[in-house]
Motif scaffolding. Structure first.
Motif, PDB file in Angstrom:
ATOM      1  N   PHE A  32       3.799  12.702   5.104  1.00  0.00           N
ATOM      2  CA  PHE A  32       4.175  12.474   3.714  1.00  0.00           C
ATOM      3  C   PHE A  32       4.330  13.789   2.969  1.00  0.00           C
ATOM      4  CE2 PHE A  32       2.411   7.874   3.454  1.00  0.00           C
ATOM      5  CZ  PHE A  32       3.573   7.431   4.054  1.00  0.00           C
ATOM      6  N   ALA A  50       5.532  16.498   4.105  1.00  0.00           N
ATOM      7  CA  ALA A  50       6.803  17.122   4.460  1.00  0.00           C
ATOM      8  C   ALA A  50       7.956  16.618   3.590  1.00  0.00           C
ATOM      9  CB  ALA A  50       7.112  16.876   5.934  1.00  0.00           C
ATOM     10  N   VAL A  51       7.847  15.406   3.072  1.00  0.00           N
ATOM     11  CA  VAL A  51       8.945  14.875   2.251  1.00  0.00           C
ATOM     12  C   VAL A  51       8.547  14.705   0.794  1.00  0.00           C
ATOM     13  CG1 VAL A  51      10.189  13.737   4.116  1.00  0.00           C
ATOM     14  CG2 VAL A  51       8.361  12.507   2.952  1.00  0.00           C
ATOM     15  N   GLY A  52       7.350  15.181   0.421  1.00  0.00           N
ATOM     16  CA  GLY A  52       6.945  15.142  -0.980  1.00  0.00           C
ATOM     17  C   GLY A  52       6.561  13.767  -1.494  1.00  0.00           C
ATOM     18  N   VAL A  53       6.070  12.916  -0.608  1.00  0.00           N
ATOM     19  CA  VAL A  53       5.574  11.611  -1.048  1.00  0.00           C
ATOM     20  C   VAL A  53       4.089  11.757  -1.388  1.00  0.00           C
ATOM     21  CG1 VAL A  53       4.941   9.307  -0.216  1.00  0.00           C
ATOM     22  CG2 VAL A  53       7.240  10.180   0.170  1.00  0.00           C
ATOM     23  N   PHE A  54       3.702  11.402  -2.620  1.00  0.00           N
ATOM     24  CA  PHE A  54       2.310  11.583  -3.031  1.00  0.00           C
ATOM     25  C   PHE A  54       1.511  10.294  -2.996  1.00  0.00           C
ATOM     26  CE2 PHE A  54       4.720  14.925  -5.257  1.00  0.00           C
ATOM     27  CZ  PHE A  54       4.163  16.006  -4.611  1.00  0.00           C
ATOM     28  N   LYS A  55       2.215   9.152  -3.060  1.00  0.00           N
ATOM     29  CA  LYS A  55       1.494   7.868  -3.080  1.00  0.00           C
ATOM     30  C   LYS A  55       1.646   7.179  -1.737  1.00  0.00           C
ATOM     31  CE  LYS A  55       2.399   7.308  -7.978  1.00  0.00           C
ATOM     32  NZ  LYS A  55       3.565   6.929  -8.781  1.00  0.00           N
ATOM     33  N   ARG A 106       0.413   4.518  -0.818  1.00  0.00           N
ATOM     34  CA  ARG A 106       0.269   3.061  -0.991  1.00  0.00           C
ATOM     35  C   ARG A 106      -0.705   2.479   0.032  1.00  0.00           C
ATOM     36  NH1 ARG A 106       5.814   0.634  -0.789  1.00  0.00           N
ATOM     37  NH2 ARG A 106       4.978  -1.221  -1.798  1.00  0.00           N
ATOM     38  N   TYR A 107      -0.327   1.401   0.715  1.00  0.00           N
ATOM     39  CA  TYR A 107      -1.290   0.735   1.600  1.00  0.00           C
ATOM     40  C   TYR A 107      -1.378   1.378   2.985  1.00  0.00           C
ATOM     41  CZ  TYR A 107       3.131  -1.486   2.854  1.00  0.00           C
ATOM     42  OH  TYR A 107       4.431  -1.694   3.225  1.00  0.00           O
ATOM     43  N   SER A 108      -0.577   2.438   3.249  1.00  0.00           N
ATOM     44  CA  SER A 108      -0.529   2.965   4.608  1.00  0.00           C
ATOM     45  C   SER A 108      -1.861   3.580   5.061  1.00  0.00           C
ATOM     46  CB  SER A 108       0.585   3.992   4.744  1.00  0.00           C
ATOM     47  OG  SER A 108       0.344   5.074   3.892  1.00  0.00           O
ATOM     48  N   ILE A 154       8.694  14.029  11.342  1.00  0.00           N
ATOM     49  CA  ILE A 154       9.056  14.581  10.037  1.00  0.00           C
ATOM     50  C   ILE A 154      10.540  14.343   9.762  1.00  0.00           C
ATOM     51  CG2 ILE A 154       9.284  16.744   8.761  1.00  0.00           C
ATOM     52  CD1 ILE A 154       6.618  17.588  10.068  1.00  0.00           C
ATOM     53  N   MET A 171      10.931  10.864   8.676  1.00  0.00           N
ATOM     54  CA  MET A 171      10.480  10.721   7.284  1.00  0.00           C
ATOM     55  C   MET A 171      11.547  11.216   6.307  1.00  0.00           C
ATOM     56  SD  MET A 171       7.629   9.338   6.528  1.00  0.00           S
ATOM     57  CE  MET A 171       6.354   8.549   7.482  1.00  0.00           C
ATOM     58  N   GLN A 175      13.327   9.089   3.509  1.00  0.00           N
ATOM     59  CA  GLN A 175      13.233   9.479   2.099  1.00  0.00           C
ATOM     60  C   GLN A 175      14.575   9.315   1.397  1.00  0.00           C
ATOM     61  OE1 GLN A 175      11.005   9.650   0.108  1.00  0.00           O
ATOM     62  NE2 GLN A 175      10.675  11.551  -0.979  1.00  0.00           N
ATOM     63  N   ASN A 200      14.742   5.960   0.233  1.00  0.00           N
ATOM     64  CA  ASN A 200      13.646   5.590  -0.654  1.00  0.00           C
ATOM     65  C   ASN A 200      14.084   5.665  -2.114  1.00  0.00           C
ATOM     66  OD1 ASN A 200      11.181   5.043  -1.732  1.00  0.00           O
ATOM     67  ND2 ASN A 200      10.139   6.856  -0.895  1.00  0.00           N
ATOM     68  N   ALA A 224      11.002   8.170  -5.139  1.00  0.00           N
ATOM     69  CA  ALA A 224      10.803   9.317  -4.261  1.00  0.00           C
ATOM     70  C   ALA A 224       9.355   9.774  -4.075  1.00  0.00           C
ATOM     71  CB  ALA A 224      11.637  10.496  -4.740  1.00  0.00           C
ATOM     72  N   ASP A 225       8.457   9.554  -5.029  1.00  0.00           N
ATOM     73  CA  ASP A 225       7.104  10.084  -4.827  1.00  0.00           C
ATOM     74  C   ASP A 225       6.147   9.056  -4.231  1.00  0.00           C
ATOM     75  OD1 ASP A 225       6.840   8.499  -7.034  1.00  0.00           O
ATOM     76  OD2 ASP A 225       5.397   9.833  -8.032  1.00  0.00           O
ATOM     77  N   SER A 226       6.667   7.854  -3.953  1.00  0.00           N
ATOM     78  CA  SER A 226       5.780   6.844  -3.385  1.00  0.00           C
ATOM     79  C   SER A 226       6.366   6.332  -2.070  1.00  0.00           C
ATOM     80  CB  SER A 226       5.585   5.746  -4.440  1.00  0.00           C
ATOM     81  OG  SER A 226       5.652   4.480  -3.899  1.00  0.00           O
ATOM     82  N   ALA A 227       5.486   6.018  -1.117  1.00  0.00           N
ATOM     83  CA  ALA A 227       5.943   5.683   0.233  1.00  0.00           C
ATOM     84  C   ALA A 227       6.720   4.367   0.256  1.00  0.00           C
ATOM     85  CB  ALA A 227       4.735   5.581   1.166  1.00  0.00           C
ATOM     86  N   GLU A 269       8.492   1.020   2.245  1.00  0.00           N
ATOM     87  CA  GLU A 269       7.943   0.077   3.234  1.00  0.00           C
ATOM     88  C   GLU A 269       8.134   0.603   4.648  1.00  0.00           C
ATOM     89  OE1 GLU A 269      10.193  -3.329   2.184  1.00  0.00           O
ATOM     90  OE2 GLU A 269       8.823  -3.889   0.567  1.00  0.00           O
ATOM     91  N   MET A 286       8.442   3.665   5.611  1.00  0.00           N
ATOM     92  CA  MET A 286       7.555   4.816   5.855  1.00  0.00           C
ATOM     93  C   MET A 286       6.165   4.344   6.256  1.00  0.00           C
ATOM     94  SD  MET A 286       8.384   7.373   2.762  1.00  0.00           S
ATOM     95  CE  MET A 286       9.848   8.392   2.731  1.00  0.00           C
ATOM     96  N   CYS A 287       5.686   3.309   5.565  1.00  0.00           N
ATOM     97  CA  CYS A 287       4.354   2.797   5.873  1.00  0.00           C
ATOM     98  C   CYS A 287       4.308   2.217   7.289  1.00  0.00           C
ATOM     99  CB  CYS A 287       3.943   1.735   4.861  1.00  0.00           C
ATOM    100  SG  CYS A 287       3.672   2.406   3.218  1.00  0.00           S
ATOM    101  N   LEU A 289       4.245   5.008   9.782  1.00  0.00           N
ATOM    102  CA  LEU A 289       2.918   5.604   9.811  1.00  0.00           C
ATOM    103  C   LEU A 289       1.920   4.743  10.573  1.00  0.00           C
ATOM    104  CD1 LEU A 289       2.908   8.250   8.273  1.00  0.00           C
ATOM    105  CD2 LEU A 289       1.072   7.290   6.954  1.00  0.00           C
ATOM    106  N   TYR A 333       1.932  -6.515  -1.469  1.00  0.00           N
ATOM    107  CA  TYR A 333       2.660  -5.599  -2.359  1.00  0.00           C
ATOM    108  C   TYR A 333       4.168  -5.735  -2.197  1.00  0.00           C
ATOM    109  CZ  TYR A 333      -1.883  -3.261  -2.098  1.00  0.00           C
ATOM    110  OH  TYR A 333      -3.211  -2.976  -2.099  1.00  0.00           O
ATOM    111  N   ARG A 362       7.933  -5.507  -2.860  1.00  0.00           N
ATOM    112  CA  ARG A 362       8.785  -4.856  -3.855  1.00  0.00           C
ATOM    113  C   ARG A 362      10.023  -5.721  -4.034  1.00  0.00           C
ATOM    114  NH1 ARG A 362       9.135   1.622  -2.707  1.00  0.00           N
ATOM    115  NH2 ARG A 362       7.115   2.155  -3.624  1.00  0.00           N
TER     116      ARG A 362
END
Lengths: 178, 197
Positions: free
Chosen positions: A143, A145-150, A152-154, B112, B115, B119, B122, B125-128, B130, B132-133, B136, B192, B194
């Motif tokens: 995360f 590496a791509v600037g994701v800060f949240k 979430r549930y991961s 990476i 990801m 992105q 996405n 942009a600052d939140s992951a 589905e 991405m999760c 992961l 959750y 969306r």
């Protein structure tokens, strides 16, 4: 039957890979010998690169263990863990595993050296190390590496996976080796 | 986080030893810890070299691509939000295949890359997202066919059968992956959701 299959898998996995990968490589016109040597060189550097991390971790773990602090912490948690059938000596590994790869490598080494690699607890620790991953590190790197800060549930999902690996290793090792 | 843990182990151990009048064990433990780390690293070299040598052949022979082709349909099912032809899908499949082959070092750059592609899809942009999760969940459970490092570790500790745990490892990590994917599905669709595109 179930035990037979996993035993076969354990025995065959490595010889099969050592046979088929070079064979496939040869038929696909890869210079198998030279390529092997090239990869092996990288292996050397990897082993050397982890050395400082391993030193830092093993020094800290060793002090913590030798001082008796480790046994004290395990002792405090022992009644609860034993009630659930979890060997208390594996608890530090469960905590370290999602956080630090070298740290859990160090703890596993500790367990293998003090209980023996072929003891039930040694096999459990090995299986735990092999079936889980450094969740927090992976989340940070991927995360980040791509600037994701949240995340979430991961984070929850990853830790649940580690927890399943931990409990699953204890159960499966009891069934196979206990 | 790792800084705090390391400090806690060091300081906790030394202070506990001091309280219990065992301060003399600290020096001994520190020195033997450092020495055994070096010994262990050297013992790991052999298996690491063997494994990465074989995996280099696999990489050049395009074995990751073969695995990727076999896994493709299954993985596409897990990422309904990624359009099938999108470059992200290719990167995801390669990441999972490399992880399966135990190519830790090769898997991280691929992950990476996946990801970065995700992105682009996405919206927030600052939140992951589905997808991405889900990626992961696949990576953090780390399904690996042969855990080479653990085999090396066991052999260094003098095991009579270092690879004995391979079957157990495959079984457990497969289970953990399924549990993580199920939890991911529950979170994605039930807890959750969306709004759909």
């Amino acid at each position: 039957m179930f035990a037979d299959i996993t035993e076969e898998l354990s025995q065959l996995a490595i010889p099969a890979i050592l046979l088929f990968i070079p064979l496939i490589g040869y038929f696909r016109k890869v210079k198998v010998y030279e390529t092997f040597v090239e990869g092996a060189g990288e292996g050397f550097h990897t082993a050397i690169r982890i050395m400082p991390f391993l030193i830092a971790m093993l020094v800290a773990i060793n002090i913590f263990r030798a001082s008796g602090a480790m046994d004290f912490c395990i002792g405090v948690a022992r009644p609860v863990l034993e009630a659930f059938g979890i060997p208390p000596d594996l608890a530090p590994l469960a905590i370290m595993r999602p956080i630090s790869g070298t740290g859990s490598l160090g703890l596993t080494t500790e367990i293998l050296n003090s209980f023996g690699p072929d003891s039930l607890i040694g096999k459990m620790a090995s299986t735990i190390l092999g079936s889980t991953d450094t969740t927090l590190y992976i989340i940070t790197v991927y995360f980040g590496a791509v600037g994701v800060f949240k995340p979430r549930y991961s984070l929850f999902v990853g830790l649940l996976g580690d927890f399943t690996g931990f409990i699953g290793s204890i159960i499966v090792c009891r069934m196979l080796f206990g | 986080m790792i800084n705090a843990i390391w400090l806690a182990l060091m300081a906790g151990g030394i202070i506990y030893a001091a309280i219990n009048n065992k301060i003399d064990v600290v020096t001994q433990a520190a020195i033997s810890g450092a020495e055994s780390a070096v010994l262990l690293s050297f013992k790991l070299i052999g298996v690491m070299c063997l494994w990465l040598g074989i995996m280099k052949i696999a990489e050049k022979a395009g074995v990751i691509r073969l695995v990727a082709r076999a896994l493709g349909p299954l993985i596409r099912l897990l990422f309904p939000s990624v359009p099938p032809g999108h470059p992200a899908m290719g990167s995801i499949i390669m990441t999972v295949s490399a992880n399966m082959m135990g190519l830790g070092n090769a898997a991280t750059p691929l992950g990476i890359k996946a990801m970065q592609e995700l992105q682009k899809l996405n919206k927030n942009a600052d939140s992951a997202s589905e997808a991405m999760c889900t990626l992961l969940a696949l990576c953090t459970t780390g399904f690996t066919l042969v855990p080479a490092t653990i085999i090396a570790l066991r052999s260094a500790a003098g095991s009579i059968n270092p690879s004995e745990i391979v079957g157990a490892t495959i079984l457990v990590s497969l289970t953990a992956t399924c549990v993580a994917l199920a939890a991911d599905w529950v979170c994605r669709t039930l807890l959750y959701p969306r709004q759909r595109r």
